[in-house]
Motif scaffolding. Structure first.
Motif, short mmCIF file in Angstrom:
data_model
loop_
_atom_site.label_atom_id
_atom_site.label_comp_id
_atom_site.label_asym_id
_atom_site.label_seq_id
_atom_site.Cartn_x
_atom_site.Cartn_y
_atom_site.Cartn_z
N SER A 247 0.82 -1.21 0.00
CA SER A 247 0.00 0.00 0.00
C SER A 247 0.86 1.26 0.00
O SER A 247 0.39 2.33 -0.38
N ARG A 248 2.10 1.12 0.41
CA ARG A 248 3.01 2.27 0.42
C ARG A 248 3.58 2.57 -0.96
O ARG A 248 4.17 3.61 -1.17
N ILE A 249 3.41 1.64 -1.90
CA ILE A 249 3.85 1.85 -3.28
C ILE A 249 2.67 2.40 -4.07
O ILE A 249 1.70 1.68 -4.34
N GLN A 250 2.73 3.65 -4.45
CA GLN A 250 1.59 4.30 -5.08
C GLN A 250 1.45 3.95 -6.56
O GLN A 250 0.35 3.73 -7.05
N ASN A 251 2.57 3.90 -7.28
CA ASN A 251 2.52 3.62 -8.72
C ASN A 251 2.24 2.13 -8.94
O ASN A 251 2.99 1.28 -8.48
N PRO A 252 1.16 1.79 -9.68
CA PRO A 252 0.82 0.37 -9.87
C PRO A 252 1.90 -0.41 -10.61
O PRO A 252 2.07 -1.61 -10.38
N TYR A 253 2.64 0.26 -11.51
CA TYR A 253 3.68 -0.46 -12.25
C TYR A 253 4.90 -0.73 -11.38
O TYR A 253 5.61 -1.72 -11.58
N ASN A 254 5.14 0.13 -10.40
CA ASN A 254 6.21 -0.15 -9.45
C ASN A 254 5.88 -1.38 -8.61
O ASN A 254 6.76 -2.16 -8.23
N LYS A 255 4.58 -1.55 -8.33
CA LYS A 255 4.16 -2.77 -7.62
C LYS A 255 4.44 -4.01 -8.47
O LYS A 255 4.86 -5.04 -7.97
N VAL A 256 4.22 -3.87 -9.78
CA VAL A 256 4.46 -4.99 -10.69
C VAL A 256 5.92 -5.39 -10.67
O VAL A 256 6.26 -6.57 -10.53
N TRP A 257 6.81 -4.40 -10.83
CA TRP A 257 8.25 -4.71 -10.86
C TRP A 257 8.70 -5.30 -9.53
O TRP A 257 9.46 -6.28 -9.50
N THR A 258 8.22 -4.71 -8.45
CA THR A 258 8.65 -5.19 -7.12
C THR A 258 8.22 -6.63 -6.89
O THR A 258 9.03 -7.49 -6.51
N SER A 259 6.93 -6.89 -7.12
CA SER A 259 6.41 -8.25 -6.87
C SER A 259 6.97 -9.24 -7.90
O SER A 259 7.33 -10.37 -7.54
N GLY A 260 7.03 -8.83 -9.17
CA GLY A 260 7.49 -9.74 -10.21
C GLY A 260 8.93 -10.17 -10.04
O GLY A 260 9.26 -11.35 -10.17
N LEU A 261 9.80 -9.22 -9.74
CA LEU A 261 11.21 -9.56 -9.56
C LEU A 261 11.43 -10.40 -8.30
O LEU A 261 12.20 -11.36 -8.30
N ALA A 262 10.73 -10.02 -7.21
CA ALA A 262 10.86 -10.80 -5.98
C ALA A 262 10.35 -12.22 -6.19
O ALA A 262 10.97 -13.20 -5.74
N LEU A 263 9.24 -12.35 -6.90
CA LEU A 263 8.67 -13.67 -7.18
C LEU A 263 9.62 -14.49 -8.06
O LEU A 263 9.83 -15.69 -7.84
N GLY A 264 10.22 -13.83 -9.05
CA GLY A 264 11.15 -14.53 -9.93
C GLY A 264 12.35 -15.08 -9.18
O GLY A 264 12.79 -16.21 -9.41
N LEU A 265 12.88 -14.28 -8.26
CA LEU A 265 14.03 -14.73 -7.47
C LEU A 265 13.64 -15.90 -6.56
O LEU A 265 14.41 -16.86 -6.39
N LEU A 266 12.44 -15.82 -5.97
CA LEU A 266 11.98 -16.92 -5.12
C LEU A 266 11.81 -18.21 -5.93
O LEU A 266 12.18 -19.30 -5.47
N ILE A 267 11.27 -18.09 -7.14
CA ILE A 267 11.08 -19.26 -7.99
C ILE A 267 12.43 -19.85 -8.41
O ILE A 267 12.58 -21.07 -8.54
N LEU A 268 13.40 -18.98 -8.62
CA LEU A 268 14.72 -19.45 -9.00
C LEU A 268 15.32 -20.37 -7.93
O LEU A 268 15.95 -21.38 -8.23
N VAL A 269 15.06 -20.03 -6.65
CA VAL A 269 15.59 -20.83 -5.55
C VAL A 269 14.63 -21.97 -5.19
O VAL A 269 15.07 -23.07 -4.83
N PHE A 270 13.33 -21.71 -5.33
CA PHE A 270 12.31 -22.71 -4.95
C PHE A 270 11.38 -22.95 -6.15
O PHE A 270 10.32 -22.31 -6.26
N PRO A 271 11.74 -23.82 -7.06
CA PRO A 271 10.96 -24.04 -8.29
C PRO A 271 9.50 -24.42 -8.04
O PRO A 271 8.64 -24.15 -8.87
N ALA A 272 9.20 -25.03 -6.90
CA ALA A 272 7.83 -25.46 -6.63
C ALA A 272 6.87 -24.29 -6.51
O ALA A 272 5.64 -24.47 -6.53
#
Length: 580
Positions: A247-272
């Motif tokens: 909720s502290r991230i106002q720009n919706p596209y910044n939310k996309v980059w933040t969540s997408g990159l974090a999710l990608g890194l998690l998947i890289l370590v935990f494929p499941a």
């Protein structure tokens, strides 16, 4: 021809909603798996997770772009919470675009690897189908609510091919108070949706051959229940925290980059974590206990049992973050599916770990299923849904007793710590939850002040005198008079008792201006105040009527306890009518 009764007409519409809901569920599952297959076919797993970690970001981005570009000016919400809010505060009305928007965005999100479930979107889509079918035929609030619940039941039933679980989900989550007649439309919609979905998309959620549970393992089911209950408390707390972060991230596209990159890194370590996660659970049920490590960066250690257990626990906590990041970042999905996966992972880690210790040999698939039921029960506050869903998707009721134990204990632990479920906490805090435990507060929260303001009062001007308005005062049916200036600002009030006393000569002041006779109200109600606060003011000073003004002090009318009580009674009748 004999006229069709309302009840029979509702049954016919329940058939229609079930049919469309089943088609929607099959479409969503088919579209999601088509996207996933197109991205994954003919690609080795270890290569996929090295290259495709960027796909979830793309899925979330496409979902956000769809909402912003194709739903301009339309509100888009995801999850079960908006459905509950619609029942509580929107007369069970859900915008028609949710019928298809929920399907499109969730298929893109999950198909591209978003770590969330399809069940909440299809329940939302089904609810929109039921709500809009009912509104098209001009039905009453109770009938709109019933068909909305039928649509949600159809969505869950079609998603899991589990008609009983779909019906119970609707009752536990959307219709917390119900009567026997409510079962009929729900049963019809849920059963028909399961039939349609199975005809069009027959692939079951899980393949498993469960064996009967053993009495000697009962103690370990209790231990699992405690662990699951504590984990559901952690997940519910984490869910609120992640929402605050995003909720502290106002720009919706910044939310996309933040969540997408974090999710990608998690998947890289935990494929499941890629996609729904059901594939991993299926592999565990098939006895491939090292599968969760096999396709990861730690695949060389998959033959070490304790590495598998520890890695599974880490995957469990990573899944909780991944699912919440996917949803909060702009992807469309729910925690229904992730709850099952997280519960299954915890059940597997527990049973497999106990087996490695040599204390006892537990049936791992049984504990996986019990963990799924427990997690769903605790997180959603829906123990019956958890029990019957697992019983149905496993094709039998051999595990009924362990499922009941784990689901009920997990639910009680979560309910003790978290009064409200993950779906209802926000609504409860904002006063928008239709709660049956605190009915007074709930009904008051449903009232809008503007609908109970009374305006049939004689307005007195400050320069006028009682003699000037003698006739109006005598013939008034009200015992209170507001005194307002040319800008309609409230200067004070005066009661009929005092005016009659003046006009009869018992008190001086017949030729005095109302400005000099005005009394200050005991209290004043602002137009934006909540009804609960209004009643608190009235009860505190033991008054039956108070003036209402806007933000600039302009007179709007009066609010009386009589009007509030009449509205209260009407809302209570409306609230209970759809359950008759």
């Amino acid at each position: 021809m004999e006229r069709l009764s309302n009840r029979n007409f509702l049954v016919i519409l329940a058939f229609l909603v079930g049919l469309i809901g089943g088609l929607a569920a099959a479409l969503l599952k088919g579209l999601t798996h088509f996207i996933a297959s197109a991205l994954q076919n003919d690609v080795e797993w270890h290569i996929k997770y090295s290259i495709y970690f960027i796909f979830p970001l793309i899925g979330i981005l496409l979902s956000v772009l769809y909402v912003r570009k194709f739903l301009k000016g339309k509100k888009f919400e995801h999850g079960i919470t908006p459905i509950i809010y619609a029942i509580s505060r929107r007369s069970s009305r859900i915008e028609v675009h949710n019928v298809y928007s929920q399907i499109v965005t969730s298929a893109i999100t999950v198909g591209f690897g978003g770590s969330c479930g399809l069940e909440a979107p299809i329940a939302h889509s089904g609810s929109a189908i039921g709500s809009n079918v009912a509104r098209f035929f001009g039905l009453s609030y109770r009938e709109v609510t019933m068909l909305l619940a039928c649509g949600a039941a159809a969505g869950i039933s079609g998603a899991f091919n589990s008609p009983i679980a779909g019906m119970i989900f609707a009752i536990e989550i959307l219709l917390p108070e119900f009567s026997i007649p409510a079962f009929i439309p729900l049963l019809i919609s849920s059963a028909l949706a399961a039939v349609v979905s199975r005809l069009l998309y027959s692939e079951p959620l899980f393949h498993t051959a469960l064996t009967d549970w053993e009495v000697g393992a009962l103690f370990f089911y209790f231990l699992l229940a405690l662990l699951i209950g504590l984990f559901t408390v952690y997940f519910s707390t984490l869910s609120q925290q992640v929402k605050v972060w995003f909720s502290r991230i106002q720009n919706p596209y910044n939310k996309v980059w933040t969540s997408g990159l974090a999710l990608g890194l998690l998947i890289l370590v935990f494929p499941a974590l890629y996609g729904e996660g059901y594939l991993t659970i299926q592999q565990i049920l098939d006895g491939q206990f090292d599968s969760i490590v096999k396709n990861s960066l730690f695949s060389d250690y998959r033959n070490l049992g304790w590495v598998v257990v520890c890695y599974t626990v880490l995957t469990l906590f990573a899944k909780s973050l991944a699912s919440l990041f996917t949803i909060s970042g702009g992807g469309n999905g729910g925690v229904f599916g992730p709850s099952l996966v997280m519960g299954g992972l915890l059940g597997f880690a527990f049973a497999y770990g106990v087996n490695l210790s040599g204390i006892i040999e537990l049936n791992v698939p049984n504990f996986v299923m019990a963990g799924m039921a427990g997690a769903l029960s605790g997180i959603m506050h829906a123990p019956l849904t958890g029990i019957f869903l697992i019983a149905e998707i496993t094709g039998g009721y051999a595990l009924m007793v362990p499922l009941m134990i784990v689901a009920s204990i997990s639910y009680l632990i979560n309910r003790t710590v978290m009064k409200h479920s993950i779906y209802t906490k926000v609504l409860a805090e904002s006063g928008d939850l239709l709660s049956y435990e605190d009915k007074d507060r709930t009904v008051l929260s449903m009232m809008k002040l503007r609908y109970v303001i009374e305006q049939n009062f004689i307005l007195l001007k400050p320069e006028e005198t009682p003699l000037d308005r003698k006739s109006d005062i005598i013939h008034s049916k009200r015992n209170i008079f507001p005194i307002i200036d040319e800008e309609r600002k409230l200067l004070g009030i005066i009661y009929s008792e005092r005016l009659f006393s003046i006009l009869l000569g018992e008190e001086e002041g017949a030729e005095r201006s109302f400005a000099s006779l005005a009394q200050k109200p005991i209290d004043i109600i602002q137009e934006n105040e909540e009804m609960e606060r209004v009643m608190q003011k009235m009860n505190k000073d033991d008054v039956w009527i108070l003036p209402v003004v806007d933000s600039e002090g302009r007179y709007l009318g009066f609010i009386s306890k009589a009007a509030v009580f009449n509205k209260y009674r009407a809302l209570l009748m409306r609230q209970g009518a759809y359950l008759e």
